[in-house]
Scaffold this motif. Structure first.
Motif, PDB file in Angstrom:
ATOM      1  N   TRP A  48      -4.586 -10.104 -18.579  1.00 15.09           N
ATOM      2  CA  TRP A  48      -4.873  -8.860 -17.866  1.00 15.09           C
ATOM      3  C   TRP A  48      -4.184  -8.883 -16.498  1.00 15.09           C
ATOM      4  N   ALA A  49      -4.302 -10.025 -15.824  1.00 13.01           N
ATOM      5  CA  ALA A  49      -3.687 -10.145 -14.495  1.00 13.01           C
ATOM      6  C   ALA A  49      -2.189  -9.903 -14.590  1.00 13.01           C
ATOM      7  N   ALA A  50      -1.577 -10.386 -15.671  1.00  7.92           N
ATOM      8  CA  ALA A  50      -0.134 -10.183 -15.837  1.00  7.92           C
ATOM      9  C   ALA A  50       0.189  -8.697 -15.902  1.00  7.92           C
ATOM     10  N   GLU A  51      -0.746  -7.915 -16.417  1.00 10.29           N
ATOM     11  CA  GLU A  51      -0.494  -6.493 -16.575  1.00 10.29           C
ATOM     12  C   GLU A  51      -0.880  -5.701 -15.316  1.00 10.29           C
ATOM     13  N   ALA A  52      -1.897  -6.190 -14.610  1.00  8.32           N
ATOM     14  CA  ALA A  52      -2.387  -5.416 -13.471  1.00  8.32           C
ATOM     15  C   ALA A  52      -1.800  -5.892 -12.142  1.00  8.32           C
ATOM     16  N   TRP A  53      -1.646  -7.186 -11.978  1.00  6.82           N
ATOM     17  CA  TRP A  53      -1.210  -7.711 -10.680  1.00  6.82           C
ATOM     18  C   TRP A  53       0.207  -8.252 -10.694  1.00  6.82           C
ATOM     19  N   GLY A  54       0.839  -8.244 -11.859  1.00 10.79           N
ATOM     20  CA  GLY A  54       2.217  -8.684 -11.900  1.00 10.79           C
ATOM     21  C   GLY A  54       2.405 -10.173 -12.044  1.00 10.79           C
ATOM     22  N   ARG A  57       9.158 -13.352  -8.130  1.00 11.45           N
ATOM     23  CA  ARG A  57       8.051 -12.412  -7.989  1.00 11.45           C
ATOM     24  C   ARG A  57       8.145 -11.842  -6.594  1.00 11.45           C
ATOM     25  N   GLY A  58       8.688 -10.640  -6.498  1.00 12.50           N
ATOM     26  CA  GLY A  58       8.931 -10.072  -5.181  1.00 12.50           C
ATOM     27  C   GLY A  58       8.345  -8.683  -5.075  1.00 12.50           C
ATOM     28  N   SER A  59       8.446  -8.125  -3.874  1.00 11.74           N
ATOM     29  CA  SER A  59       7.911  -6.787  -3.714  1.00 11.74           C
ATOM     30  C   SER A  59       8.848  -5.962  -2.854  1.00 11.74           C
ATOM     31  N   VAL A  60       8.738  -4.650  -3.002  1.00 11.52           N
ATOM     32  CA  VAL A  60       9.570  -3.761  -2.198  1.00 11.52           C
ATOM     33  C   VAL A  60       8.839  -2.433  -2.056  1.00 11.52           C
ATOM     34  N   GLN A  61       9.057  -1.812  -0.903  1.00 10.08           N
ATOM     35  CA  GLN A  61       8.432  -0.517  -0.662  1.00 10.08           C
ATOM     36  C   GLN A  61       9.514   0.545  -0.663  1.00 10.08           C
ATOM     37  N   SER A 117       5.932   4.038  -2.265  1.00 15.33           N
ATOM     38  CA  SER A 117       5.225   3.274  -3.280  1.00 15.33           C
ATOM     39  C   SER A 117       5.598   1.803  -3.126  1.00 15.33           C
ATOM     40  N   GLY A 118       4.594   0.940  -3.179  1.00 11.67           N
ATOM     41  CA  GLY A 118       4.841  -0.502  -3.103  1.00 11.67           C
ATOM     42  C   GLY A 118       4.943  -1.067  -4.507  1.00 11.67           C
ATOM     43  N   LEU A 119       6.109  -1.582  -4.833  1.00 10.70           N
ATOM     44  CA  LEU A 119       6.303  -2.106  -6.189  1.00 10.70           C
ATOM     45  C   LEU A 119       6.350  -3.628  -6.152  1.00 10.70           C
ATOM     46  N   GLN A 120       5.867  -4.211  -7.230  1.00 11.53           N
ATOM     47  CA  GLN A 120       6.063  -5.639  -7.391  1.00 11.53           C
ATOM     48  C   GLN A 120       7.017  -5.828  -8.566  1.00 11.53           C
ATOM     49  N   LEU A 121       8.011  -6.687  -8.379  1.00 10.79           N
ATOM     50  CA  LEU A 121       8.987  -6.913  -9.450  1.00 10.79           C
ATOM     51  C   LEU A 121       8.954  -8.381  -9.842  1.00 10.79           C
ATOM     52  N   THR A 122       8.788  -8.613 -11.121  1.00 16.15           N
ATOM     53  CA  THR A 122       8.594  -9.979 -11.584  1.00 16.15           C
ATOM     54  C   THR A 122       9.492 -10.292 -12.751  1.00 16.15           C
ATOM     55  N   ARG A 123      10.062 -11.478 -12.714  1.00 16.15           N
ATOM     56  CA  ARG A 123      10.726 -11.983 -13.923  1.00 16.15           C
ATOM     57  C   ARG A 123      10.095 -13.336 -14.199  1.00 16.15           C
TER      58      ARG A 123
END
Lengths: 670, 379
Positions: free
Chosen positions: B306-312, A225-229, A597-603
């Motif tokens: 919902w959190a999974a969809e909004a906050w990742g 669960r990371g983020s990047v701008q 844009s600040g994105l969060q990327l999750t697997r």
């Protein structure tokens, strides 16, 4: 009498599967969770150090309190909970499964007689006939019934609500599933790699490409669960994972490009939506996909979910005018820069570094006082729910920067591009503060009739110019005195006073004047002297404005209110200049906005496990709470029937149902 | 002979003409809404609307007074909406809107009626007057009716402010406090009829009055009743499910805590002769916690989705999430002790009372003292 000694393993099994142990674990889990809500998690370590002091900082760090939910001891509690619940299930499941199937048909008449809930009835019907009607009745009540021949008659064994036991099984195995799913999405793998020394957290502030492999995670990492701008027009093929006091670089299985980032606003100015137009490329540079994401509408590609998490400035290009505040001229110089970059500034006032930190295209400010509900019905009701937000206004763009001097000291500034109306007059605002915890203090520079700060800057220049002071003083004296007092001692005195006032003001504004009065004038006359000096200052400043206009080839200023305010505001503003903290004011002339844009990327491979567990949990809870397990036996012999009923939970509903069955038996037996 | 046995008749045979009329009204209303406004809804919202039709129908069959409540609230809300003539300013001109059934007027009436109901319950309890207690029930029903009208009309008003501003009124602390009062009162009214006892209203209405006090303070001191547009994070169909489910939980936990107070009072001989038997209170308390727990479980799961969809991420250990977990663990432990150990008595009653403090902290305290992602209602 010796009880046979328990083996150690059996004792552990007993402990683990006991409910007391499970409840204790739940309590510890709850208390541990509270810590994480009270102490802000995953802050920069420096904040903790300041907050706690070096000793406690160390202690807290050892206990893992800055990231409680990933701390080894916290995970250990979860592991214990998994084991405890699993053991509890394995211990009870076979029994429960048997119970669900069983009709308990081996009960004896004697044991039925010992039941608390039993009822006897005399009957004239033959046992088989009564059994048949009772069976119909019980089946109508939702029971499963077994008709068993017994000595001299019949035994009906009935049960209902067996799913209650299934509920137990579902609810408890779902907890194990949810915990396992959660651990799958946690950073256990990294933790193990870290302990074994395969991976190290990066703490240096270096470009991503220079981060060594030991702090990089490959695209095959199963969960992150990371983020990047990403600035508009750029792309990224990594995300950053914040860990403890550093970070890791997560390489992505694709490249994300940002075409555009958009903010939409409601008419009241609050943000309505944040959207990013994304393009995904594979590592050969081929475009795979194009999509728009928004808050609540992520994009899922290749098992990686991409969320709209934040936004920032992506390096807006700024064109600025630099005004040297303490120079006796009114010239400006050009400065160019971009947000997130530094510009060196070499001016008469010294060497500075401008660190541009942010640019905001909108600023919604509350420009009016609160409107009280009027004194009618609406005020009794608390006023209309339709908010009156007319005093909220977009006051235009602003930019922020830090000005760092040669010694490394910095102040932070926030300057608006457009003027603001305050008390019916217009000003350009520049805010300054020493630390991020302070509020900005604003210097306001008055606008002239043309809507510029040029008049202010010209007047300021003349007032700071020592060479012009004799001329100003002379003009002032001539204006102030009747013609017959010209060239007298009074005029000389007045000129001297005016020069002195101007010189004092140019040295440190009203503060210097005040200090001078305090030092030189007897306290009793202080107030009167201050009034006189102020008057002299305003009048000389007006003369200075005449000179400023003449020097720039402009017509002389009109003698009106507007000019009066311009002079007064200039004096106030100049006085503020001395506490402004910087010798330079940067005025925003033009900008070319670039957003990021600040994105969060999750697997998260555990997500579906957790969801499935949640479904089972819901079903389990409903079965456990709303399906009541009951058993009924009816032993019928010629002329006599014995009804007995049992349930694990003797609720009021159970008593009512028992009463209903006894009445039914009486009716049927008649 | 079958009748004498109290055999349950098949469901459909048990329904009266009024049940069918009710269902018909619900279905016609729902389908009309779908055809008229369907083009503005996404697939999930349509799904919620279509599922609501049978759900409301069956709920009305299960709890008969709800049918009347639904029809009365619907009729008066529609009347109120018609009074607006699409113009918000009518709120301060039209007689009915100004004094009775604009959203804010209706909610203030709700506040007044709940306060009166509390006084009546106490008067009835102390004077052992069945008539006064009955009046108190009627007042509570009226308060619930006006409260629902208030929320319905508020929903409409939000669309009059702007088509993009309109949203279901469960989006901020003010709106959910009204919802809390309504849900707690409705659950109490259900148990009141089920157990045929009105005395406990005196205690239960206290917690509702406290919420009413909060609503009034929040309105007059903070102007919190103003309708605000949704922040982007809340613009989701999940809100329509997550928030009400949560408040069924909060409402029933509060209800059970007040019943716990009743149990403990009776245990000490205070008001014992006036309150129902302890085992009745105990049974109500258990049922209330059970339903609360079931819905709180669902609400938390919906929140995670919902959190999974909004906050990742479905679980971020955000303070609100963590406190929801603590509340859940608290009542899970309560139910274990009661169901597995079969424990009853003052200990569980105390626990239910303390549970109210845990719940209140999760509901309010987190917003006041802790910061996090869930910062939608600040004080």
């Amino acid at each position: 009498m010796n009880t046979p000694p328990h083996s150690f393993g059996k004792s552990v099994f007993e402990l683990m599967s006991s409910m007391r142990f499970a409840i204790s674990l739940l309590s510890i889990l709850a208390i541990a969770s509270i810590i994480g809500t009270v102490l802000k998690q995953a802050e920069p370590y420096n904040n903790y150090l300041i907050q706690l002091g070096p000793f406690w900082f160390e202690v807290y760090e050892k206990l893992g309190l800055y990231d409680v939910y990933q701390a080894a001891w916290f995970l250990l509690i979860l592991a214990f909970l998994i084991v405890s619940v699993s053991v509890c299930i394995t211990r009870n499941a076979p029994n429960f499964a048997r119970e669900m199937k069983s009709f308990r048909e081996h009960v004896t008449e004697q044991s039925l007689n010992a039941f608390k809930h039993k009822h006897e009835a005399a009957t004239a019907h033959p046992p088989e006939a009564l059994a048949a009607s009772a069976q119909r009745y019980l089946e109508g009540q939702g029971y499963k019934v077994k008709n068993l021949p017994r000595e001299g008659g019949v035994l009906l064994a009935a049960k209902a609500g067996s799913w209650n036991r299934l509920g137990y099984f579902l609810a408890h195995s779902s907890i194990v599933m949810i915990l396992i799913g959660g651990l799958m999405d946690g950073n256990l793998i990294f933790k193990v790699q870290q302990i074994l020394g395969y991976k190290i957290i990066e703490t240096r502030d270096i470009p991503q490409s220079q981060v060594p492999a030991i702090s990089r995670l490959t695209p095959s990492n199963p969960s992150f669960r990371g983020s990047v701008q990403i600035p508009e027009g750029s792309s990224a093929d990594v995300a950053f994972l914040n860990v403890a006091d550093g970070y890791l670089v997560q390489e992505l299985p694709f490249t994300v490009g940002l075409k555009q980032f958009r903010i939409e606003h409601y008419t009241t100015g609050q943000p309505k939506s944040f959207e990013s137009d994304l393009e995904l490329f594979d590592h050969t540079g081929k475009k795979i996909r194009e999509a728009t994401i928004a808050v609540n509408h992520p994009l899922i590609h290749d098992g990686v979910a991409i969320y709209q998490a934040s936004f920032a400035d992506g390096g807006t290009r700024l064109t600025l005018r630099g005004w040297n505040l303490f120079s006796p001229s009114s010239e400006y110089f050009d400065v160019a820069g971009s947000v997130h970059q530094n510009t060196e500034l070499t001016s008469a006032a010294g060497k500075y570094t401008i660190e541009f930190t942010d640019f905001r295209p909108f600023n919604i400010e509350n420009m009016g006082g609160e409107v009280q509900p009027a004194g009618d019905t609406m005020s009794v009701l608390g006023g209309s729910p339709v908010s009156d937000k007319k005093h909220l206004r977009n006051v235009g763009p602003s930019f922020q920067y830090k000005l760092r001097d040669a010694r490394g000291q910095a102040l932070e500034f926030s300057n608006y591009m457009l003027p603001l109306e305050l008390d019916g007059r217009w000003y350009l605002m520049s805010g300054v503060r020493g630390s991020p915890n302070d509020a900005f203090r604003y210097m306001r520079m008055p606008l002239d009739a043309g809507g510029d700060i040029d008049s202010f800057m010209r007047l300021r220049g003349v007032l700071l110019n020592a060479a012009l002071r004799p001329e100003i003083a002379a003009r002032f004296a001539r204006q102030a005195l009747p013609e017959n007092a010209w060239n007298t001692e009074i005029e000389a005195k007045l000129k001297f006073s005016a020069t002195q006032v101007l010189a004092l003001f140019a040295e440190g504004g009203f503060q210097s004047l005040g200090k001078f009065i305090e030092d030189k004038v007897p306290a009793a006359e202080g107030e009167k002297a201050a009034g006189t000096y102020l008057r002299i200052l305003e009048l000389t400043a007006f003369e200075a404005l005449q000179i400023a206009n003449r020097q720039n080839g402009l017509p002389p200023p009109k003698v009106d209110d507007a000019t009066g305010w311009l002079v007064r505001d200039t004096l106030n503003s100049m006085s503020d200049m001395f506490v402004y903290g910087a010798p330079v004011y940067l005025q925003l002339a033009q900008y070319d906005e670039v957003k990021a844009s600040g994105l969060q990327l999750t697997r998260s491979p555990g997500k579906n496990v957790v969801y499935f567990g949640s479904l089972l949990l819901t079903l389990g809870v409903f079965f456990m709470l709303y399906v009541r397990e009951r058993r009924v036996w009816l032993r019928i012999k010629p002329g006599h029937a014995l009804l007995a009923m049992s349930s694990a939970k003797h609720t009021i509903d159970f008593e009512k149902e028992f009463l209903r069955h006894t009445q039914a038996l009486d009716t049927l037996a008649k | 002979m079958e009748l004498a046995l109290n055999q349950p008749a098949p469901l459909l045979k048990r329904l009266s003409w009024f049940d069918w009329l009710f269902s018909a009204i619900v279905a016609v209303g729902g389908l009309y809404t779908l055809s008229r406004f369907g083009e503005y809804m996404d697939i999930y919202e349509k799904g919620i609307l279509l599922t609501a039709i049978p759900a409301i129908s069956v709920f009305g069959w299960f709890w008969k007074p709800f049918r009347v409540l639904f029809i009365v609230v619907g009729a008066i809300s529609l009347f109120s909406i018609s009074q607006y003539q699409g113009n918000l300013a009518r709120m301060e001109e039209a007689f009915f809107l100004k004094y009775l059934i604009s959203s804010q007027a209706a909610i203030m009436w709700m506040c007044a009626l709940f306060s009166l109901a509390t006084l009546s319950y106490w008067a009835g309890l102390l004077s052992r007057s069945e008539f006064t207690l009955k009046t108190a029930s009627i007042l509570t029903w009226s308060a619930v009716t006006l409260g629902f009208i208030g929320l319905m009309v508020r929903w409409y008003e939000s669309y009059l402010i702007g088509a993009d501003v309109g949203h279901i009124p469960v989006s901020n602390l003010y709106e959910v406090f009204v919802l809390f009062c309504l849900i707690t009162a409705m659950m109490y009214l259900y148990y009141e009829a089920l157990y045929k006892t009105r005395q406990l209203g005196a205690l239960v209405l206290l917690v509702i009055t406290a919420a009413v006090g909060f609503i009034l303070w929040y309105t007059f001191d903070r102007g919190a009743h103003e309708i605000q547009p949704l922040v982007p994070a809340l613009k989701s169909w999940w809100m329509k499910l997550h928030v009400p489910a949560n408040f069924i939980g909060y409402g029933s936990f509060s209800l059970s805590a007040m019943l716990g107070v009743g149990y403990l009072l009776a245990d000490r001989g205070i008001l014992a002769s006036r309150l129902p038997k302890q085992e009745v209170i105990d049974d109500m308390m258990y049922k209330s916690i059970a339903i609360g727990f079931a819905f709180f479980t669902i609400a938390t799961i919906l929140g995670a989705m919902w959190a999974a969809e909004a906050w990742g991420g479905y679980w971020s250990w955000d303070p609100k999430e963590t406190w929801a977990l603590i509340v859940w663990l608290n009542y899970a432990a309560w139910l274990h002790i009661r169901l597995v150990k079969g424990l009853r008595g003052p200990m569980l009653a105390w626990w239910a009372v303390i549970g109210l403090f845990v719940t209140t902290f999760a509901f309010l305290g987190v917003n006041m003292f802790l910061s996090g992602l869930h910062s939608y209602g600040t004080l």
